[in-house]
Scaffold this active site. Sequence first.
Site, PDB file in Angstrom:
ATOM      1  CG  LEU A 130      19.737  -2.329  46.614  1.00  0.00           C
ATOM      2  CD1 LEU A 130      20.161  -3.073  47.879  1.00  0.00           C
ATOM      3  CD2 LEU A 130      18.279  -2.646  46.279  1.00  0.00           C
ATOM      4  CB  THR A 131      18.809   4.489  43.774  1.00  0.00           C
ATOM      5  OG1 THR A 131      17.608   4.004  43.151  1.00  0.00           O
ATOM      6  CG2 THR A 131      19.998   4.288  42.842  1.00  0.00           C
ATOM      7  CG  ASP A 151      26.774   2.357  39.666  1.00  0.00           C
ATOM      8  OD1 ASP A 151      26.556   2.346  38.437  1.00  0.00           O
ATOM      9  OD2 ASP A 151      26.643   3.370  40.375  1.00  0.00           O
ATOM     10  CG  ASP A 161       5.926   6.992  26.081  1.00  0.00           C
ATOM     11  OD1 ASP A 161       6.588   7.342  27.081  1.00  0.00           O
ATOM     12  OD2 ASP A 161       4.677   6.933  26.087  1.00  0.00           O
ATOM     13  CD  GLU A 162       8.378  10.263  30.218  1.00  0.00           C
ATOM     14  OE1 GLU A 162       8.938  11.323  30.519  1.00  0.00           O
ATOM     15  OE2 GLU A 162       7.770   9.550  31.027  1.00  0.00           O
ATOM     16  CE1 TYR A 183      13.675   8.224  32.791  1.00  0.00           C
ATOM     17  CE2 TYR A 183      11.699   9.104  31.756  1.00  0.00           C
ATOM     18  CZ  TYR A 183      12.474   8.022  32.123  1.00  0.00           C
ATOM     19  OH  TYR A 183      12.063   6.743  31.825  1.00  0.00           O
ATOM     20  CG  LEU A 236      -0.994  10.254  38.227  1.00  0.00           C
ATOM     21  CD1 LEU A 236      -1.128  11.637  38.836  1.00  0.00           C
ATOM     22  CD2 LEU A 236      -1.605  10.247  36.827  1.00  0.00           C
ATOM     23  N   PRO A 268       7.336  22.185  35.277  1.00  0.00           N
ATOM     24  CG  PRO A 268       9.232  23.117  36.266  1.00  0.00           C
ATOM     25  CD  PRO A 268       8.165  22.094  36.487  1.00  0.00           C
TER      26      PRO A 268
END
Length: 355
Positions: free
Chosen positions: A33-34, A57, A133-134, A158, A198, A291
Amino acid sequence: MILVTGGAGFIGSNFVLDWLARHDEAVINLDALTYAGNRENLATLAANPRHVFVHGDIGDSALVASLLERHQPRVIVNFAAESHVDRSIHGPEDFIQTNIVGTFRLLESVRAYWNRLEGDARPAFRFLHVSTDEVYGSLSRDEPAFTETHRYEPNSPYSASKAASDHLVRAYHHTYGLPMLTTNCSNNYGPYHFPEKLIPLMIVNALAGKALPVYGDGQQIRDWLYVGDHCSAIRCVLAGGKLGETYNVGGWNEKPNIEIVNTVCSLLDELRPREDGKSYREQISYVTDRPGHDRRYAIDASKIERELGWKPAETFETGIRKTVNWYLQHQDWVANVQSGGYRDWVNKNYADRQA
Ligand code: NAD
Ligand code: TYD
């Protein structure tokens, strides 16, 4: 039963809701629960005895060991992560802690559990790691979409932290023989998406009469998949995926960001027109770029279709209409997630981006 981590977040809560609607097996839902975890996403399960929520956690080895011992899950699906690129740029530490150290600790707990499994339980066990996919980095306009053998070239804190977790999962299969599966999925959208990303940010800002901040020239390309299709892909890989393999998951829906924002505006113009009769597009504001912003992601999802018969059910047009409608019908949910912490984040991320 199955153990889901991060099941109070965007994709995890969709997965838990879908799973319980389709399967008899119960779900243990472990979530720290962040800011991104929200028990309200699971409100419809409050009286469901097949859903057990545990606040904790993935890196808490004693807690995870006791959950594994007590519930003896057949499957673990690991969604738990820090997931927002912009937050990873402002503060990478949490990403290293959860996505790398947390995944490592979880894997150690699972290794000890799996080594003690006996009889049919051992060959039946599966650990599915949910990735992105990143990890493959950025494509130029003409390059072919990412396949599973594309080299890892993560560019943000990330994606680097997710890449590290993927490597750990791979190593635990290769070295210890743990029955691992990994999925690398493209950008998701749909219900319960936190309005820092987004699509929900644009819907929420548009309705609030605020600026719609488009980074840079808005020509960055993402490959969008409706969250329900991601959930069906995970179920499919769990049922038939080959151990130690990775599966790319995507919707064959490459779109530049500005096109996404224009589509959201057009849908809102139709479904909830502005009082002054103008288009929501009037609120679009080009702002300073992120960036290291990756220019293009694109997923080649032919392996999962060829080997496991999975295909997305939604087109972008059907999925985005469902999504916009969901946000229009869940204004209370939106109001509740926009807490003080959310406002602090919006100030931090957008205050210095000049229009
Ligand atoms: P999210 O940020 O909405 O949710 C993450 C959840 O994990 C939250 O409920 C949070 O409380 C929980 N969590 C965070 N740290 C934890 C910890 N240490 N222990 C237990 N729980 C913890 O993220 P999401 O968009 O739902 O993404 C879920 C997973 O899917 C992530 O691993 C992400 O990398 C991956 N993924 C996301 C996308 C996307 O477009 N959102 C695409 C591909 C892959
Ligand atoms: P995001 O939803 O953060 O997902 P990711 O960075 O993981 O792909 O962003 C999707 C795209 O939208 C990305 O190219 C960054 C861009 N973007 C904006 O233009 N404005 C915004 O306010 C946000 C949050 C994202």
